[in-house]
Design a protein around this motif. Structure first.
Motif, PDB file in Angstrom:
ATOM      1  N   ARG A 100       0.873  -1.246  -0.062  1.00 31.63           N
ATOM      2  CA  ARG A 100       0.094  -0.188  -0.166  1.00 31.63           C
ATOM      3  C   ARG A 100       0.882   1.122   0.112  1.00 31.63           C
ATOM      4  N   CYS A 101       0.616   2.094  -0.955  1.00 31.82           N
ATOM      5  CA  CYS A 101       1.537   3.456  -1.193  1.00 31.82           C
ATOM      6  C   CYS A 101       0.691   4.638  -0.552  1.00 31.82           C
ATOM      7  N   THR A 102       1.317   5.355   0.249  1.00 28.98           N
ATOM      8  CA  THR A 102       0.704   6.647   0.699  1.00 28.98           C
ATOM      9  C   THR A 102       1.828   7.937   0.569  1.00 28.98           C
ATOM     10  N   GLU A 103       1.064   8.816   0.453  1.00 23.95           N
ATOM     11  CA  GLU A 103       1.596  10.237   0.167  1.00 23.95           C
ATOM     12  C   GLU A 103       1.978  10.887   1.472  1.00 23.95           C
ATOM     13  N   TRP A 104       3.234  11.294   1.469  1.00 18.87           N
ATOM     14  CA  TRP A 104       4.005  11.859   2.597  1.00 18.87           C
ATOM     15  C   TRP A 104       3.199  13.370   2.902  1.00 18.87           C
ATOM     16  N   ARG A 105       3.451  13.695   4.267  1.00 19.60           N
ATOM     17  CA  ARG A 105       2.821  15.051   4.592  1.00 19.60           C
ATOM     18  C   ARG A 105       1.379  14.922   4.700  1.00 19.60           C
ATOM     19  N   THR A 106       0.674  13.739   4.406  1.00 21.50           N
ATOM     20  CA  THR A 106      -0.616  13.874   4.468  1.00 21.50           C
ATOM     21  C   THR A 106      -1.418  13.263   5.847  1.00 21.50           C
ATOM     22  N   PRO A 107      -2.442  13.344   6.335  1.00 15.43           N
ATOM     23  CA  PRO A 107      -3.134  12.890   7.462  1.00 15.43           C
ATOM     24  C   PRO A 107      -3.106  11.082   7.492  1.00 15.43           C
ATOM     25  N   LEU A 108      -3.071  10.620   6.398  1.00 16.24           N
ATOM     26  CA  LEU A 108      -3.010   9.310   6.400  1.00 16.24           C
ATOM     27  C   LEU A 108      -1.775   8.636   6.744  1.00 16.24           C
ATOM     28  N   SER A 109      -0.446   9.558   6.107  1.00 17.41           N
ATOM     29  CA  SER A 109       0.743   8.828   6.468  1.00 17.41           C
ATOM     30  C   SER A 109       1.207   9.355   7.758  1.00 17.41           C
ATOM     31  N   TYR A 110       0.585  10.411   8.612  1.00 19.49           N
ATOM     32  CA  TYR A 110       0.906  10.359   9.838  1.00 19.49           C
ATOM     33  C   TYR A 110       0.129   9.359  10.515  1.00 19.49           C
ATOM     34  N   HIS A 111      -0.798   9.065  10.351  1.00 23.25           N
ATOM     35  CA  HIS A 111      -1.623   7.883  11.013  1.00 23.25           C
ATOM     36  C   HIS A 111      -1.047   6.714  10.803  1.00 23.25           C
ATOM     37  N   LEU A 112      -0.519   6.451   9.697  1.00 18.52           N
ATOM     38  CA  LEU A 112       0.019   4.949   9.556  1.00 18.52           C
ATOM     39  C   LEU A 112       1.305   4.900  10.498  1.00 18.52           C
ATOM     40  N   LEU A 113       2.388   5.832  10.164  1.00 26.11           N
ATOM     41  CA  LEU A 113       3.434   6.074  11.057  1.00 26.11           C
ATOM     42  C   LEU A 113       3.321   6.055  12.512  1.00 26.11           C
ATOM     43  N   GLY A 114       2.079   6.688  12.859  1.00 24.38           N
ATOM     44  CA  GLY A 114       1.785   6.748  14.304  1.00 24.38           C
ATOM     45  C   GLY A 114       1.225   5.409  14.889  1.00 24.38           C
ATOM     46  N   CYS A 115       0.803   4.689  14.158  1.00 24.92           N
ATOM     47  CA  CYS A 115       0.062   3.293  14.645  1.00 24.92           C
ATOM     48  C   CYS A 115       0.838   2.126  14.228  1.00 24.92           C
ATOM     49  N   ALA A 116       2.064   2.155  13.288  1.00 25.27           N
ATOM     50  CA  ALA A 116       2.771   1.096  12.985  1.00 25.27           C
ATOM     51  C   ALA A 116       3.548   0.281  14.087  1.00 25.27           C
ATOM     52  N   ARG A 117       3.663  -1.006  13.907  1.00 22.03           N
ATOM     53  CA  ARG A 117       4.277  -1.607  15.059  1.00 22.03           C
ATOM     54  C   ARG A 117       5.955  -1.564  14.746  1.00 22.03           C
ATOM     55  N   VAL A 118       6.311  -1.541  13.411  1.00 21.25           N
ATOM     56  CA  VAL A 118       7.728  -1.395  12.932  1.00 21.25           C
ATOM     57  C   VAL A 118       7.815  -0.350  11.852  1.00 21.25           C
ATOM     58  N   VAL A 119       8.661   0.399  11.909  1.00 18.62           N
ATOM     59  CA  VAL A 119       9.152   1.117  10.944  1.00 18.62           C
ATOM     60  C   VAL A 119      10.590   1.052  10.488  1.00 18.62           C
ATOM     61  N   VAL A 120      10.688   0.981   9.079  1.00 13.64           N
ATOM     62  CA  VAL A 120      11.890   0.550   8.581  1.00 13.64           C
ATOM     63  C   VAL A 120      12.178   1.521   7.633  1.00 13.64           C
ATOM     64  N   ASP A 121      13.679   2.222   7.707  1.00 12.49           N
ATOM     65  CA  ASP A 121      14.047   3.064   6.865  1.00 12.49           C
ATOM     66  C   ASP A 121      15.570   3.116   6.612  1.00 12.49           C
ATOM     67  N   ASN A 122      16.045   3.666   5.616  1.00 11.69           N
ATOM     68  CA  ASN A 122      17.593   3.556   5.464  1.00 11.69           C
ATOM     69  C   ASN A 122      18.201   5.083   5.405  1.00 11.69           C
ATOM     70  N   TRP A 123      17.445   6.021   5.728  1.00  5.95           N
ATOM     71  CA  TRP A 123      17.804   7.374   5.713  1.00  5.95           C
ATOM     72  C   TRP A 123      17.738   8.080   6.917  1.00  5.95           C
ATOM     73  N   GLN A 124      18.752   8.923   7.301  1.00  9.54           N
ATOM     74  CA  GLN A 124      18.892   9.499   8.717  1.00  9.54           C
ATOM     75  C   GLN A 124      17.630  10.328   8.590  1.00  9.54           C
ATOM     76  N   LYS A 125      16.945  10.656   9.904  1.00  7.96           N
ATOM     77  CA  LYS A 125      15.747  11.555  10.060  1.00  7.96           C
ATOM     78  C   LYS A 125      16.156  12.576  11.236  1.00  7.96           C
ATOM     79  N   TYR A 126      15.066  13.394  11.572  1.00  2.87           N
ATOM     80  CA  TYR A 126      15.733  14.522  12.785  1.00  2.87           C
ATOM     81  C   TYR A 126      14.253  13.815  13.454  1.00  2.87           C
ATOM     82  N   ASP A 127      13.953  15.082  14.171  1.00  5.32           N
ATOM     83  CA  ASP A 127      12.857  14.796  15.338  1.00  5.32           C
ATOM     84  C   ASP A 127      11.415  14.706  14.776  1.00  5.32           C
ATOM     85  N   TRP A 128      11.212  14.589  13.456  1.00  9.91           N
ATOM     86  CA  TRP A 128       9.783  14.155  13.278  1.00  9.91           C
ATOM     87  C   TRP A 128       9.319  12.906  13.471  1.00  9.91           C
ATOM     88  N   LEU A 129      10.190  11.874  13.669  1.00 15.46           N
ATOM     89  CA  LEU A 129       9.575  10.651  13.797  1.00 15.46           C
ATOM     90  C   LEU A 129      10.223  10.251  15.329  1.00 15.46           C
TER      91      LEU A 129
END
Length: 408
Positions: A100-129
């Motif tokens: 399932r693909c979702t657009e960043w900076r949308t309410p749905l993307s915040y919802h999915l990241l906020g409720c995910a059991r696991v988040v996987v990434d390869n790029w350094q992030k800052y305090d938004w996560l």
């Protein structure tokens, strides 16, 4: 997708660092507030894993291989990818239907990241996560054997709050990378010392993989492939200009053909952060091909018979092939002054380095298959490499252990 006005505003803020700090911090607070609200209403979904790569730009690298291995092991898992531009990603990448693909900076993307059991990434992030208790962040860095300073070691960082400091686990393929992460990201947590998932294809070295990739590139098996893959220059990016290629690649191919008595072609690939390579001084022909838009760098490394790079960590990955690697570092003084400080100087490593076209010609002429294999072994020993060829499987198993039993 960002509008042109928003893109222009962000560029303006980046040029004025105090504004960038202010708006970045506002964005971080807003994002984390939205994620907390989603968790408060819906809780954590123990079957949801959210992926992204290269700051939401693409579907590739380590997260892609982990995602596909996880689906194979546990097909009932809900797999989501976050993109800055979903339509552009679907146009460039072959994204499986089960994602399932979702657009960043949308309410749905915040919802999915906020409720995910696991988040996987390869790029350094800052305090938004900022994840809550019960959520897990698997960081599988796109760099493993890096020359360039990053994170806290980068001198011109706008601000230094990196989420990777609090990652749950990090995949790594070398002792060198663990030292780098401790210093650059100040990471003190556990590692999955199994290698990088993207490098599994290089360790596996399956002839079927090469045949499939060559077929996609339309290059026959009798033709040798030179991969030219320089990294980007911060100075060129700030100036808004393409990076100039200071090599006559046609001449390099002539030297290779004279030395090996084989036919060669050159695939040139610009860094994904770059504005492209300035190849205007070279006449295009069947011997040169631009593969910057090719979806997966690891596949290009798999089929290449030799590589020219500079300060890119891709050279460390290519050493797994046992093929010739030459680093062309003619601009090392300018690079370290105007673009990026180096964590290590390539001239102090086992790599074969050239600072002029004539030096590169000499290196190519004295290279033999045996010398190349010996040089690659020295490079891998220098890094303390520990790739297993099963990194994607190991990372997927680790995630499955958090989600529960996989289906029969």
């Amino acid at each position: 997708m960002l509008t042109k006005q928003k893109q222009a505003f962000r560029a303006y803020c980046k040029r004025h660092k105090h504004l960038y700090r202010v708006f970045s911090q506002w964005f971080e607070r807003r994002t984390n507030r939205a994620m907390r609200e989603a968790r408060r209403q819906w809780g954590i979904d123990n079957n949801l894993v959210v992926f992204s790569a290269y700051n939401m730009r693409s579907y590739n690298d380590n997260p892609k291989y982990i995602c596909e291995a996880l689906h194979e092991m546990r097909p009932q898992t809900s797999l989501v990818w976050v993109f800055k531009d979903v339509q552009a990603a679907k146009a460039q990448y072959d994204i499986p239907d089960y994602i399932r693909c979702t657009e960043w900076r949308t309410p749905l993307s915040y919802h999915l990241l906020g409720c995910a059991r696991v988040v996987v990434d390869n790029w350094q992030k800052y305090d938004w996560l900022r994840l809550a208790r019960g959520q897990v962040y698997l960081f599988s860095p796109h760099h493993d054997r890096s020359f360039k300073c990053g994170g806290f070691t980068k001198k011109d960082r706008l601000y230094n709050r990196l989420v990777e400091t609090h990652a749950s686990v990090v995949t790594t393929g070398s002792d060198f990378n663990e030292r780098f992460l401790r210093k650059a990201l100040r990471y003190k947590g556990p590692y999955l010392d199994v290698g990088l998932p993207r490098n599994d294809i290089l360790v596996r070295n399956d002839p079927a993989d090469e045949a499939h990739i060559r077929d996609k590139l339309k290059i026959d098996t009798r033709t040798k492939i030179l991969l030219f893959a320089p990294t980007y220059r911060d100075a060129d990016k700030r100036a808004g200009c393409r990076e100039t290629v200071a090599l006559d690649l046609h001449h390099v191919l002539d030297v290779l053909e004279e030395t090996t008595h084989d036919r060669w072609v050159c695939l040139y690939r610009a860094h994904y952060l770059s504005l492209g390579l300035n190849m205007d001084h070279l006449s295009m022909s069947s011997r040169l091909a631009d593969v910057t838009a090719y979806p997966e760098m690891a596949e290009l490394l798999r089929v290449a018979d030799a590589m020219i790079s500079d300060y890119s960590c891709a050279a460390g990955d290519f050493a797994l092939r046992g093929k010739p690697i030459w680093l062309y570092v003619a601009d090392i003084d300018e690079y370290t002054k105007y673009s990026r400080e180096l964590y290590v100087n390539p001239l102090d490593t086992p790599y074969w380095c050239a600072r002029s076209p004539s030096e590169l010609d000499a290196l190519i002429r004295q290279t033999t298959p045996d010398k190349a294999r010996e040089n690659c072994r020295a490079v891998l020993e220098y890094y303390g490499e520990h790739e297993t060829g099963k990194a994607a499987e190991a990372a997927a198993k680790w995630i499955c252990s958090l989600l529960g039993e996989r289906s029969p």
